[in-house]
Design an enzyme around this catalytic site. Structure first.
Site, PDB file in Angstrom:
ATOM      1  N   LEU A   1      42.708 -73.338   7.323  1.00 35.58           N
ATOM      2  CA  LEU A   1      42.688 -72.287   8.345  1.00 35.58           C
ATOM      3  C   LEU A   1      43.428 -72.724   9.605  1.00 35.58           C
ATOM      4  O   LEU A   1      44.196 -71.949  10.172  1.00 35.58           O
ATOM      5  CB  LEU A   1      41.252 -71.891   8.673  1.00 35.58           C
ATOM      6  CG  LEU A   1      40.440 -71.467   7.452  1.00 35.58           C
ATOM      7  CD1 LEU A   1      39.103 -70.907   7.882  1.00 35.58           C
ATOM      8  CD2 LEU A   1      41.200 -70.462   6.601  1.00 35.58           C
ATOM      9  N   ASP A   2      43.222 -73.958  10.036  1.00 43.55           N
ATOM     10  CA  ASP A   2      43.953 -74.430  11.225  1.00 43.55           C
ATOM     11  C   ASP A   2      45.455 -74.521  10.948  1.00 43.55           C
ATOM     12  O   ASP A   2      46.272 -73.947  11.668  1.00 43.55           O
ATOM     13  CB  ASP A   2      43.438 -75.811  11.642  1.00 43.55           C
ATOM     14  CG  ASP A   2      42.179 -75.737  12.485  1.00 43.55           C
ATOM     15  OD1 ASP A   2      41.911 -74.684  13.092  1.00 43.55           O
ATOM     16  OD2 ASP A   2      41.455 -76.755  12.552  1.00 43.55           O
TER      17      ASP A   2
END
Lengths: 411, 411
Positions: free
Chosen positions: B173-174
Site C-alpha cells: 500500500l505504501d
C-alpha cells in the site's frame, strides 16, 4: 462509447494491446481509464485466456476478465495469416503504443520484432513484458505471478511464523508490472513529445518482484539475515498484528511504551504493564510470542466491535480485520466513491473499482464496459480505411471475426 | 551529483517532497530515478522518521531510509517559523511538483492549502496523499500500511487455510500509493504541457488497497462469497502452491490433466492418477486438502534440487521457493542487472534495487546515494538566490540546518 474528458492528456492516443491474462490487460486498462483509445487484439474463438477463468462469474462472464478490460475495444484478428499480418501492421502504424505480454519471442516470430515495429512507425512506444526479464538464462521462459512470487523470495516471507509459506493473494506482480508499464509509457510519451521518437520499454514480473522486496534485499545486502515469516507481525514492533476477538480479529499496533500503556488501559489489561520482559518495545520484540499470547488472552474477551469502541478514543493504531464483503459495504469505502456503476449491455448492476486517484477532486470518466469478444472489429477495421465489403470478406475467410460471425463467442 | 541522461523527460523538473516513512518518499524516489531533481524537506534533528528505523541498518544508517531515498537532495528547514515559511513558499514557487504524506491537514495548517499553493505557483502539480481518502468520515485519520491492509480486506485473505490472518510482508500500500502518485503526476505533467496549468492529485492507501482487490471485490459485487484464506493455494486450480521437499519447499501448479499427468510421472507418483476424486481439475478443487496431502507425501521424498531437476524438462509450471538471500545471489537476478552498486560516502559496497524497467535496453542512470540529513541545505537555498551570509544566519537562528550545524545529525 461516451466521449472522454477533454482534460485527459491521453485523449486521442491509440494503444494496441495484444494481451492475455492480467499484466498487459491491466496496464492497458489503466491507459484507457486515463483517456487513451485502447484496441485489444484477441484470438479467434476464445480471445484473452482470462475470458475463460470461471468461476467466479458475473452473468456468465469471467470476473477476472471484467476486472481488467474496461475502457477498451475488442478486435478479433488472425495476424499470423498474410492479410491479417498486414492489417496488424496498419494498426501498429496508426498507433502510439503497443503493449504485449505474449510468451517471450512469440510476437517477434509472427514478424513483429522491435526493428520491424520501428520501421512501421518510428513514433511507436513498444512495451514488451516478460516473466524473468529480457536477458539471462531464463529470459525466454514463460512465468506466472505465483511462480515468480516464489522465485523472488516473496512466498518465503509470507504466512504464519510456524506454518507453511503462503502466496500474496492479490496480483502484485501482474498488476504491479502493468503499473510499471504505465509509468514507462508515460515517460516514453514525454520523451517522444520532445524528440518525435518512440522507445522500447521492457518491464517484467521478476523485476517488479525485486522492487517490492527492495528493503528486504538491501537488508540482506547489508549483511543481515534473510527475513523470516511473521504472520501478521512486524519485525521491529511488538505488539503489531491481527489479534483474536470473540467473533473475529482486530489489527492493532503499539510501537512505544506510551501507546502500549494506553492499549493495556483500554483493554483492562494493566497487569501486563509490569510483567517481566514486557517493559519496552525492545524487550517485547525479544519476547514476541509470550507478548502476543498474553495480549490475545485479553482481546479474545471482547467482540471486535467492543475492541474498536474501546480503542477508538485512544490514538492506538488499530483497525477491524474486514472480510472482502465487509469492505465492499464499508461506510468509508462508500464515501470515497471509488466503486461505481458502469453500464454493461449484459450485466445489470455492473460495478467497477476505479483508478485509485483523483484529479482536482474527481475520478477520470469511463469510456465503456469490458467489451464482448470482437465487439469492435468492424469499427476498428473501418478506422483503417476498410469498406463494408472488405470487412465482410475478411470475416468470410476467417482473417477477422466479430459480431455476427460464428467464430466470435458471445462473451 | 552526476548529470542525468539527457534522454529523461523529467530532467530539469524540480520535485519538492515533504515526506516521511514510505509512500511519499518512494513516489519521489521514482521521479528522481526517472531524472527529476528531488528536494526532500526534513525536520530538524531527526528528519524523515524512517531514518530512525533501525535495525536493520547498514553502516549505522536505516535500511528502510536507504531503500526509499536515493536520487534526492536533503534540506532541513523549519517551515513553521515566519522566515522558514517564506523559504518554503519560494521553494514551491520554483518547483514543478510538491508531494507530501504528512498527517491529513497538517501542511494546510502550516499555511499551505491547495488554494495558497496555486496562488504561489499556478503551474504546480500538488500530490497530496492520505490514508483513507480525502472524503468521508475517516478522511482526517492517519493510517499505516498494515492497518489499511486489515481495513480493506487484504489481511483477511492472506495466510494459511487453518491459521490466523497474515499481513502481506511487502509495502504494497505504501509503495503502491507511491507508484500511483507517479502515474498521476505524469498525467498531470502532460496536462500541464498542454494547458500551462497544474493539478491536484490525491492518491491514498485505501484506494490503492481496493485496486489490488479489484477482482475479489467484483466477485463479491457479482454475488459471490467473500474469498477465504488459501495459504499458497489458488482458488480455481489444484494443485497449485508451495509443497514441502526434504530440505525446503517447491512451488508447482497443474491446471489441466495433461500437466497433472506429467507432474505425477516426473515425481514417480503415477498411483495418484487413478485415485478416486483426483480425476479432473474440478474434482481436485473439490478435494483440495486430500490432493495436497497426497502430493506432499511425494514431493517430500526429494530435495528441492531433485524436484527442480525432475520438473525442468516437463513444462509443468514450477519454481524454487527462494529465501531472500537466495534470490539476491540467484543467477537470473544477477543477469538482469537490476541490483547495482551506487557510490555512497559512508557505505562501502552500497547497492540498490533499480527501477523495474528498462528504456531501449538500459536502466536510467542514478543521480546519487540517499543523502545524509541536511546535506544539500546550502546548495538548495543558494539556488533560491540566498548568499552565504544569509544562509549562515538561517543556520544560526535555527530556521535551517545542514552540514556543520549541531542540529543536523550525521545520517
Amino acid at each position: 462509447m461516451a466521449s472522454v474528458s477533454a482534460g485527459s492528456s491521453l485523449a486521442g492516443l491509440r494503444v494496441v494491446e495484444i494481451g492475455t491474462s492480467v499484466a498487459a490487460p491491466y496496464g492497458a486498462q489503466v491507459l484507457g481509464d486515463l483517456g487513451a483509445e485502447v484496441i485489444k487484439v484477441e484470438r479467434h474463438g476464445t480471445g484473452d485466456d482470462a475470458r475463460q477463468w470461471l468461476p467466479p462469474e458475473w452473468e456468465g462472464r469471467s470476473v477476472a476478465f471484467l476486472s481488467f478490460n474496461r475502457n477498451k475495444k475488442s478486435v478479433v484478428l488472425d495476424y499470423k495469416t498474410g492479410r491479417g499480418r498486414e492489417l496488424l501492421e496498419e494498426l501498429v502504424a496508426s498507433a502510439d503504443v503497443l503493449i504485449q505480454n505474449l510468451r517471450p519471442g512469440s510476437l517477434a516470430k509472427a514478424g513483429f520484432t522491435w526493428e520491424r515495429l520501428r520501421e512501421l512507425n518510428p513514433r511507436l512506444i513498444y512495451c514488451e513484458m516478460s516473466g524473468y526479464g529480457h536477458t539471462g538464462p531464463r529470459a525466454g521462459q514463460p512465468a506466472y505471478d505465483p511462480m515468480v512470487q516464489a522465485y523472488s523470495g516473496i512466498v518465503s516471507i509470507t504466512g504464519g511464523e510456524d506454518g507453511d509459506p503462503a502466496r500474496v493473494p492479490v496480483s502484485l506482480l501482474d498488476m504491479g508490472t502493468g503499473m510499471w508499464a504505465v509509468v514507462g509509457i508515460y515517460e516514453a510519451l514525454r520523451r517522444r513529445d520532445a524528440t518525435g521518437r518512440g522507445s522500447h520499454v521492457q518491464p517484467s514480473l521478476l523485476q517488479t518482484a525485486l522492487t517490492w522486496l527492495t528493503a528486504p534485499l538491501m537488508g540482506v545486502a547489508a549483511g543481515g539475515a534473510a527475513p523470516k515469516r511473521l504472520g501478521s507481525g512486524y519485525r521491529a514492533t511488538v505488539p503489531s498484528g491481527a489479534f483474536p476477538t470473540s467473533d473475529g480479529h482486530v489489527f492493532l499496533q503499539a510501537g512505544n511504551n506510551d501507546t502500549w500503556h494506553r492499549l493495556l488501559e483500554a483493554l483492562d489489561a494493566r497487569e501486563l504493564r509490569d510483567r517481566e520482559g514486557f517493559g519496552s518495545n525492545a524487550d517485547r520484540v525479544r519476547h514476541r510470542n509470550p507478548v502476543n499470547v498474553a495480549l490475545s488472552q485479553h482481546t479474545v474477551k471482547f467482540t471486535t466491535a467492543e475492541v474498536l469502541d474501546r480503542l477508538g478514543p485512544t490514538l492506538v493504531p488499530h483497525s477491524a480485520v474486514h472480510t472482502v464483503d465487509q469492505a465492499l459495504e464499508d461506510e468509508q469505502v462508500r464515501a470515497i466513491g471509488q466503486i461505481v456503476p458502469l453500464e454493461h449491455p449484459g450485466i445489470p448492476g455492473f460495478r467497477v473499482v476505479n483508478l485509485p486517484l483523483t484529479f482536482d477532486g474527481g475520478y477520470p470518466p469511463h469510456q465503456g464496459a469490458p467489451p464482448e469478444l470482437g465487439a469492435d472489429t468492424r469499427s476498428v477495421l473501418a478506422s483503417l480505411g476498410l469498406g463494408e465489403q472488405d470487412i465482410d470478406s475478411l470475416f468470410a475467410d476467417g482473417t477477422a471475426a466479430g459480431r455476427g460471425t460464428p467464430d466470435a463467442v458471445k462473451h
